[in-house]
Design a protein around this motif. Structure first.
Motif, PDB file in Angstrom:
ATOM      1  N   SER A 258     112.371 -18.146  44.960  1.00 46.21           N
ATOM      2  CA  SER A 258     111.916 -19.283  44.339  1.00 46.21           C
ATOM      3  C   SER A 258     112.858 -20.237  44.889  1.00 46.21           C
ATOM      4  N   GLY A 259     112.419 -21.614  44.565  1.00 46.47           N
ATOM      5  CA  GLY A 259     113.412 -22.884  45.170  1.00 46.47           C
ATOM      6  C   GLY A 259     112.883 -23.145  46.524  1.00 46.47           C
ATOM      7  N   THR A 260     113.775 -24.042  46.988  1.00 45.65           N
ATOM      8  CA  THR A 260     113.986 -24.542  48.288  1.00 45.65           C
ATOM      9  C   THR A 260     114.872 -24.202  49.451  1.00 45.65           C
ATOM     10  N   PRO A 261     114.936 -24.102  50.376  1.00 37.86           N
ATOM     11  CA  PRO A 261     116.049 -23.870  51.275  1.00 37.86           C
ATOM     12  C   PRO A 261     117.389 -24.692  50.792  1.00 37.86           C
ATOM     13  N   ARG A 262     117.204 -25.788  50.484  1.00 37.05           N
ATOM     14  CA  ARG A 262     118.383 -26.635  49.837  1.00 37.05           C
ATOM     15  C   ARG A 262     118.716 -26.431  48.641  1.00 37.05           C
ATOM     16  N   GLU A 263     117.862 -26.251  47.876  1.00 37.18           N
ATOM     17  CA  GLU A 263     117.965 -25.895  46.448  1.00 37.18           C
ATOM     18  C   GLU A 263     117.420 -24.754  45.857  1.00 37.18           C
ATOM     19  N   PRO A 264     117.884 -23.453  46.353  1.00 37.67           N
ATOM     20  CA  PRO A 264     117.264 -22.036  45.966  1.00 37.67           C
ATOM     21  C   PRO A 264     117.623 -22.056  44.335  1.00 37.67           C
ATOM     22  N   THR A 265     116.577 -21.715  43.608  1.00 36.05           N
ATOM     23  CA  THR A 265     116.753 -21.181  42.014  1.00 36.05           C
ATOM     24  C   THR A 265     116.878 -19.758  41.893  1.00 36.05           C
ATOM     25  N   LEU A 266     116.253 -19.026  42.730  1.00 35.42           N
ATOM     26  CA  LEU A 266     116.368 -17.767  42.719  1.00 35.42           C
ATOM     27  C   LEU A 266     115.812 -16.983  41.312  1.00 35.42           C
ATOM     28  N   GLU A 267     114.896 -17.899  40.405  1.00 32.77           N
ATOM     29  CA  GLU A 267     114.404 -17.336  39.496  1.00 32.77           C
ATOM     30  C   GLU A 267     113.902 -16.054  39.830  1.00 32.77           C
ATOM     31  N   TRP A 268     113.267 -15.996  41.003  1.00 35.09           N
ATOM     32  CA  TRP A 268     112.774 -14.503  41.413  1.00 35.09           C
ATOM     33  C   TRP A 268     113.000 -14.514  43.052  1.00 35.09           C
ATOM     34  N   ASP A 269     113.422 -13.296  43.315  1.00 39.02           N
ATOM     35  CA  ASP A 269     113.732 -13.255  44.669  1.00 39.02           C
ATOM     36  C   ASP A 269     113.341 -11.599  45.148  1.00 39.02           C
ATOM     37  N   SER A 270     112.708 -11.605  46.205  1.00 37.54           N
ATOM     38  CA  SER A 270     112.002 -10.196  46.500  1.00 37.54           C
ATOM     39  C   SER A 270     113.124  -9.394  47.248  1.00 37.54           C
ATOM     40  N   PHE A 271     114.261 -10.199  47.848  1.00 37.90           N
ATOM     41  CA  PHE A 271     114.930  -9.584  48.565  1.00 37.90           C
ATOM     42  C   PHE A 271     114.161  -9.124  50.030  1.00 37.90           C
ATOM     43  N   ASN A 272     114.617  -8.221  50.861  1.00 38.90           N
ATOM     44  CA  ASN A 272     113.915  -7.639  52.209  1.00 38.90           C
ATOM     45  C   ASN A 272     112.562  -7.160  51.938  1.00 38.90           C
ATOM     46  N   LEU A 273     111.638  -7.620  52.520  1.00 38.57           N
ATOM     47  CA  LEU A 273     110.349  -7.008  52.572  1.00 38.57           C
ATOM     48  C   LEU A 273     109.830  -6.889  53.866  1.00 38.57           C
TER      49      LEU A 273
END
Length: 470
Positions: A258-273
């Motif tokens: 979640s977020g953008t490359p400049r402003e990642p929010t990481l409200e969700w993050d899948s890690f490596n898929l």
């Protein structure tokens, strides 16, 4: 003669002493009975000892089973929630995934994972166990849903096992009862340890934490699948409560973050898929949520738009404006100038009217709508100005080059809804272009010389075809 007498005396002595032997016999019998009585008391003691032995072994086995039962705790992962647990040292916790989506039980926090325990992805009904051997407070989280699924395991010192030695002294009083031959009494104390030991078993305090999964009633949302394919993330429009499951179909790794490359929010993050891996997230609030791939941040960006339930979600029917090719009237105007060459015999100066290319201002009105995630293929004349307008609810760009590379000829940057961008084409050629937000959106602008032919003139003003990439 002496010898016969001696023989008679020995014989006579024997016969005279015979009655004395009969007197000794009763005495021997009495001594024998006393010995038998004395020996009879000894077996009674050995019997009582053999009775006491099994009672002590029974208490030992009961203690081990009771203490073992108190060190098993079950924790359900349900409703996208991890439980806060309080357990004793030596307790084994077994997590079971009760959701349809995959989860993990991983020690630490999303930003600071701890290499203590980490389950693999647990599908529905799968379990994972870990034994806690030291005191402390241990946070843990779900690697699939790190933003919302977190819990804590608090490990305390073992307190319920200390009272267990008390029942062991009870065999001592049984020894006092051994003198009374009723050896039945030692069997009664065997019930005492079984009655005193059950109290430790309620120590599984963790069940107090189990009420937390009150959110077992999952939101009545829908489930949507989104494939990550050809290094492209999809723009989605969904209702509140919808669960989105992304699946990586590419042979290279991606993330859904979640977020953008400049402003990642990481409200969700899948890690490596890796190829074939999935990641699931439920959207519980309205809004626009940009997301990107942390491995390919410049080219893989998209947005999830979450609307209230019952809101009309745009469909691809909006692509109806594309029938703009009905603007065939312009060709009727452009072909008329060519017949004028019949005036050539009158004067050579007639070539001066050739500035008929002044008709090029007409193409200036050419417009191209970016709608339904599609860029249009255009055919225009040199000098034509094309104006792009974003009709979608998510940002797009009109950028020259072959996806995913810019060539620097033009770049609209991000165009929000109804945003416009214009560019004038001053030379002939074919110019591919694409959307940097959605690299799968590609098309071509074909520019021809002015007056390059009647059919080309017809194709110049209207858009030729929709820029479908499928």
């Amino acid at each position: 003669m002496g010898s016969p007498r001696a023989a008679d005396n020995r014989l006579g002595g024997d016969t005279l002493n015979f009655p004395s032997a009969t007197r000794v016999l009763p005495i021997a019998l009495t001594l024998l009975t006393l010995a038998v009585v004395a020996c009879g008391t000894e077996p009674s003691e050995t019997i009582s000892a053999t009775v006491l032995a099994p009672t002590s072994t029974a208490t030992a086995t009961s203690e081990s089973t009771d203490s073992g039962a108190a060190r098993q705790v079950l924790s359900d992962i349900v409703g996208f929630q991890l439980e806060d647990l309080t357990v004793e040292v030596g307790t084994t916790v077994t997590w079971t995934n009760r959701d349809r989506a995959s989860h993990t039980s991983s020690s630490g926090a999303p930003d600071t994972p701890i290499d203590m325990w980490d389950s693999p992805r647990l599908g529905a009904g799968e379990t994972f166990s870990f034994t806690f051997q030291e005191e402390g407070t241990f946070p843990y989280f779900c690697r699939v849903h790190p933003g919302s699924m977190r819990g804590t395991v608090t490990v305390v010192a073992t307190t319920a096992i200390a009272p267990s030695p008390d029942p062991t002294p009870t065999p001592d009083p049984t020894s006092t009862t051994s003198p009374p031959t009723p050896t039945r009494t030692p069997q009664q104390p065997t019930a005492e340890p079984t009655a005193t030991q059950p109290p430790p078993t309620p120590t599984p305090e963790p069940p107090m934490a189990t009420p937390t999964p009150t959110a077992t009633a999952l939101p009545p949302g829908e489930e949507i699948s989104s494939d990550v394919v050809r290094s492209t993330l999809e723009d989605l429009v969904i209702e509140v409560g919808t669960t989105v499951t992304w699946t990586n179909q590419d042979p290279v790794s991606h993330t859904v973050s979640s977020g953008t490359p400049r402003e990642p929010t990481l409200e969700w993050d899948s890690f490596n898929l890796n190829q074939g891996d999935t990641y699931t997230f439920t959207f519980d609030e309205v809004g626009e949520f940009p997301y990107f791939c942390r491995f390919h941040p410049r080219t893989m960006l998209a947005t999830v738009v979450v609307v209230e339930r019952g809101t009309a979600i745009p469909t691809k029917a909006t692509s109806t404006p594309t029938p703009s090719p009905t603007v065939t009237p312009p060709p009727t105007a452009t072909p008329t100038p060519p017949p004028t060459p019949t005036t050539e015999p009158t004067a050579t100066s007639t070539p001066s009217p050739t500035p008929s290319p002044t008709a090029t201002p007409e193409p200036v009105a050419v417009s191209s709508d970016i709608v339904d995630f599609k860029l249009e293929n255009l055919a225009i004349e040199v000098g034509t100005t094309v104006e792009w307008t974003n009709r979608d609810v998510v940002p797009h760009t009109s950028t020259s080059g072959v996806s995913p590379m810019r060539d620097g000829t033009w770049d609209s940057l991000n165009l929000s809804t109804n945003g416009r961008y214009s560019f004038t084409f001053d030379e002939a050629g074919e110019f591919p272009y694409w959307c940097t937000v959605h690299p799968f959106m590609t098309a071509t602008v074909t520019v021809v010389e002015s007056g390059g032919g009647g059919t080309m003139g017809i194709a110049a003003t209207p858009t030729v075809a929709s820029g479908s990439i499928y």
